[in-house]
Design a protein around this motif. Structure first.
Motif, mmCIF file in Angstrom:
data_model
loop_
_atom_site.group_PDB
_atom_site.id
_atom_site.type_symbol
_atom_site.label_atom_id
_atom_site.label_comp_id
_atom_site.label_asym_id
_atom_site.label_seq_id
_atom_site.Cartn_x
_atom_site.Cartn_y
_atom_site.Cartn_z
ATOM 1 N N THR A 195 0.861 -1.190 0.000
ATOM 2 C CA THR A 195 0.000 0.000 0.000
ATOM 3 C C THR A 195 0.894 1.235 0.000
ATOM 4 O O THR A 195 1.894 1.284 0.704
ATOM 5 C CB THR A 195 -0.914 0.047 1.244
ATOM 6 O OG1 THR A 195 -0.107 0.019 2.426
ATOM 7 C CG2 THR A 195 -1.862 -1.143 1.248
ATOM 8 N N GLU A 212 -3.715 11.654 -5.604
ATOM 9 C CA GLU A 212 -4.976 11.523 -4.860
ATOM 10 C C GLU A 212 -6.147 11.386 -5.829
ATOM 11 O O GLU A 212 -7.086 10.609 -5.597
ATOM 12 C CB GLU A 212 -5.165 12.732 -3.940
ATOM 13 C CG GLU A 212 -4.239 12.709 -2.727
ATOM 14 C CD GLU A 212 -4.278 14.000 -1.938
ATOM 15 O OE1 GLU A 212 -4.872 14.998 -2.439
ATOM 16 O OE2 GLU A 212 -3.706 14.050 -0.829
ATOM 17 N N GLN A 215 -6.105 7.950 -7.181
ATOM 18 C CA GLN A 215 -6.594 6.997 -6.190
ATOM 19 C C GLN A 215 -8.111 6.991 -6.126
ATOM 20 O O GLN A 215 -8.736 5.941 -5.957
ATOM 21 C CB GLN A 215 -6.010 7.326 -4.809
ATOM 22 C CG GLN A 215 -6.207 6.226 -3.771
ATOM 23 C CD GLN A 215 -5.563 4.914 -4.186
ATOM 24 O OE1 GLN A 215 -4.395 4.880 -4.528
ATOM 25 N NE2 GLN A 215 -6.334 3.835 -4.167
ATOM 26 N N GLU A 216 -8.731 8.171 -6.268
ATOM 27 C CA GLU A 216 -10.193 8.263 -6.287
ATOM 28 C C GLU A 216 -10.766 7.469 -7.460
ATOM 29 O O GLU A 216 -11.776 6.763 -7.316
ATOM 30 C CB GLU A 216 -10.622 9.729 -6.395
ATOM 31 C CG GLU A 216 -10.381 10.538 -5.126
ATOM 32 C CD GLU A 216 -10.724 12.005 -5.320
ATOM 33 O OE1 GLU A 216 -11.263 12.370 -6.394
ATOM 34 O OE2 GLU A 216 -10.448 12.807 -4.406
ATOM 35 N N VAL A 218 -9.241 4.971 -9.026
ATOM 36 C CA VAL A 218 -8.968 3.555 -8.745
ATOM 37 C C VAL A 218 -10.030 2.984 -7.817
ATOM 38 O O VAL A 218 -10.599 1.918 -8.064
ATOM 39 C CB VAL A 218 -7.564 3.394 -8.116
ATOM 40 C CG1 VAL A 218 -7.393 1.995 -7.510
ATOM 41 C CG2 VAL A 218 -6.480 3.644 -9.154
ATOM 42 N N ASP A 219 -10.338 3.709 -6.743
ATOM 43 C CA ASP A 219 -11.321 3.234 -5.762
ATOM 44 C C ASP A 219 -12.720 3.128 -6.364
ATOM 45 O O ASP A 219 -13.492 2.245 -6.010
ATOM 46 C CB ASP A 219 -11.352 4.176 -4.555
ATOM 47 C CG ASP A 219 -10.052 4.146 -3.754
ATOM 48 O OD1 ASP A 219 -9.292 3.169 -3.907
ATOM 49 O OD2 ASP A 219 -9.788 5.101 -3.003
ATOM 50 N N ARG A 220 -13.042 4.036 -7.291
ATOM 51 C CA ARG A 220 -14.401 4.106 -7.830
ATOM 52 C C ARG A 220 -14.614 3.221 -9.058
ATOM 53 O O ARG A 220 -15.664 2.597 -9.213
ATOM 54 C CB ARG A 220 -14.721 5.560 -8.196
ATOM 55 C CG ARG A 220 -16.169 5.782 -8.651
ATOM 56 C CD ARG A 220 -16.439 7.237 -8.946
ATOM 57 N NE ARG A 220 -15.621 7.747 -10.031
ATOM 58 C CZ ARG A 220 -14.678 8.665 -9.891
ATOM 59 N NH1 ARG A 220 -14.403 9.172 -8.702
ATOM 60 N NH2 ARG A 220 -13.964 9.082 -10.926
ATOM 61 N N SER A 223 -12.666 -1.575 -10.265
ATOM 62 C CA SER A 223 -13.282 -2.890 -10.072
ATOM 63 C C SER A 223 -14.146 -3.303 -11.274
ATOM 64 O O SER A 223 -14.553 -4.453 -11.388
ATOM 65 C CB SER A 223 -14.143 -2.893 -8.802
ATOM 66 O OG SER A 223 -15.146 -1.893 -8.876
ATOM 67 N N GLN A 262 -2.684 -2.191 -9.579
ATOM 68 C CA GLN A 262 -3.634 -1.691 -8.593
ATOM 69 C C GLN A 262 -4.744 -2.713 -8.328
ATOM 70 O O GLN A 262 -5.193 -2.868 -7.190
ATOM 71 C CB GLN A 262 -4.249 -0.368 -9.071
ATOM 72 C CG GLN A 262 -3.311 0.823 -8.958
ATOM 73 C CD GLN A 262 -2.991 1.155 -7.516
ATOM 74 O OE1 GLN A 262 -3.879 1.262 -6.662
ATOM 75 N NE2 GLN A 262 -1.716 1.318 -7.213
ATOM 76 N N ARG A 263 -5.164 -3.416 -9.358
ATOM 77 C CA ARG A 263 -6.177 -4.465 -9.174
ATOM 78 C C ARG A 263 -5.632 -5.591 -8.293
ATOM 79 O O ARG A 263 -6.348 -6.123 -7.438
ATOM 80 C CB ARG A 263 -6.616 -5.011 -10.536
ATOM 81 C CG ARG A 263 -7.581 -4.074 -11.264
ATOM 82 C CD ARG A 263 -7.931 -4.545 -12.660
ATOM 83 N NE ARG A 263 -9.052 -3.773 -13.188
ATOM 84 C CZ ARG A 263 -9.122 -3.311 -14.428
ATOM 85 N NH1 ARG A 263 -8.126 -3.525 -15.278
ATOM 86 N NH2 ARG A 263 -10.173 -2.612 -14.830
ATOM 87 N N LEU A 266 -5.615 -4.359 -4.757
ATOM 88 C CA LEU A 266 -6.969 -4.392 -4.191
ATOM 89 C C LEU A 266 -7.355 -5.808 -3.758
ATOM 90 O O LEU A 266 -8.145 -5.994 -2.825
ATOM 91 C CB LEU A 266 -7.982 -3.895 -5.235
ATOM 92 C CG LEU A 266 -7.999 -2.391 -5.551
ATOM 93 C CD1 LEU A 266 -8.918 -2.104 -6.732
ATOM 94 C CD2 LEU A 266 -8.433 -1.581 -4.341
#
Length: 315
Positions: A195, A212, A215-216, A218-220, A223, A262-263, A266
């Motif tokens: 991380t 940042e 990252q937003e 990636v998080d959203r 997937s 990144q996947r 996660l």
């Protein structure tokens, strides 16, 4: 038509006149437009840098890009000639042209004169350091002024180093190498952690904001297995090449490799804590098939997801 459909493309015909018609063919260029079973070789990234000539048995080394911004033609050509054995060089004759070139090519380092028409070196430096596309790029300013005020203005503009004219070429080469190595150390820091906080690898506050924002996204969106490199770059307001160069500079990974990495990252906490199957975890982090997830996981971490789970369970 069958060949185009096999490649998930589209073909259409438009009649202009009774005697003329246009045939339009559209083909996907992104690997994720295909099922993993349809992909044989890894996608080669676009805009590859040229490589140094090498002896048999040696590995190829990519040449970093150095942009030289200097209004004096003879000085600019001299610097480019001296650096050409070690770097790929780009040239611009003033700050305005230099800024355009920097945004278009995203070089690894910029060398700029201070006193220039159109836009001086201080303003160029400020614009480079305050732009998300280029904020990570180290800048060396060349100046004939040795006064403290000029030096201070350069520091405030974000310059990474100063060289007084005339300068020794070997000293300039040494400093360029050091600045590029410092950036490489940040990429190593990224690759060595499961991380990573934006602060850990950011070079400037603008870089931190950029990371940042990434990252937003990636998080959203990551997937979703249909989320592509093109969509990624569009959300950031960048071209594929610009995003590729920026991510490579900060993380050492191409955009495609970064998304895959990144996947996988996660997936790690899900493998450790959730009771989901390997297939469920693969789909939940955006992989289009469990087999591709298992293959890339083993390539990255040296063990299969199941082996990783077993090892964590024993601890």
């Amino acid at each position: 038509k069958e060949m185009i459909q096999l490649y998930h493309g589209e073909i259409s015909v438009s009649f202009k006149e009774s005697r003329w018609f246009d045939i339009s063919v559209m083909l996907p260029v992104d690997k994720y437009a295909f099922h993993p079973d349809e992909v044989i070789d890894e996608e080669s990234e676009e805009w590859e840098l040229p490589t140094l000539p090498i002896a048999e048995g040696e590995e190829q080394v990519k040449l970093p890009i150095v942009l030289i911004v200097e209004d004096n033609t003879k000085v600019r050509e001299f610097i480019a000639r001296e650096l050409s054995l070690y770097f790929q060089t780009l040239e611009a004759e003033n700050g305005k042209e230099g800024l355009f070139m920097a945004l278009k090519k995203i070089p690894d380092l910029i060398i700029s004169d201070v006193m220039m028409p159109e836009m001086d070196g201080f303003e160029l430096c400020r614009k480079i350091k305050n732009n998300e596309l280029t904020s990570h790029i180290p800048i060396i300013l060349l100046t004939a002024k040795a006064d403290e005020e000029s030096h201070l203005e350069g520091i405030q503009a974000g310059a990474d180093d100063f060289f007084l004219k005339p300068f020794k070429t070997n000293q300039l080469l040494s400093r360029i190498k050091k600045l590029i190595e410092l950036r490489a150390q940040l990429r190593i820091r990224y690759s060595g952690r499961s991380t990573v906080s934006p602060k850990d690898i950011a070079i400037t506050s603008t870089d931190e904001r950029f990371l940042e924002k990434i990252q937003e996204i990636v998080d959203r969106d990551l997937s979703d297995s249909n989320f592509t490199v093109d969509e990624f770059s569009k959300k950031l307001g960048m071209s594929r090449m610009q995003l590729h160069r920026k991510l490579t500079a900060l993380t050492g990974l191409s955009t495609t490799a970064y998304m895959r990495d990144q996947r996988l990252r996660l997936a790690l906490p899900r493998l450790e804590k959730s009771g989901d199957s390997i297939s469920e975890i693969a789909y939940s982090v955006g992989f289009s098939s469990p087999s591709y997830f298992i293959k890339t996981f083993k390539e990255t971490y040296g063990k299969t997801p199941s082996e990783y789970q077993e090892r964590r369970a024993k601890k």
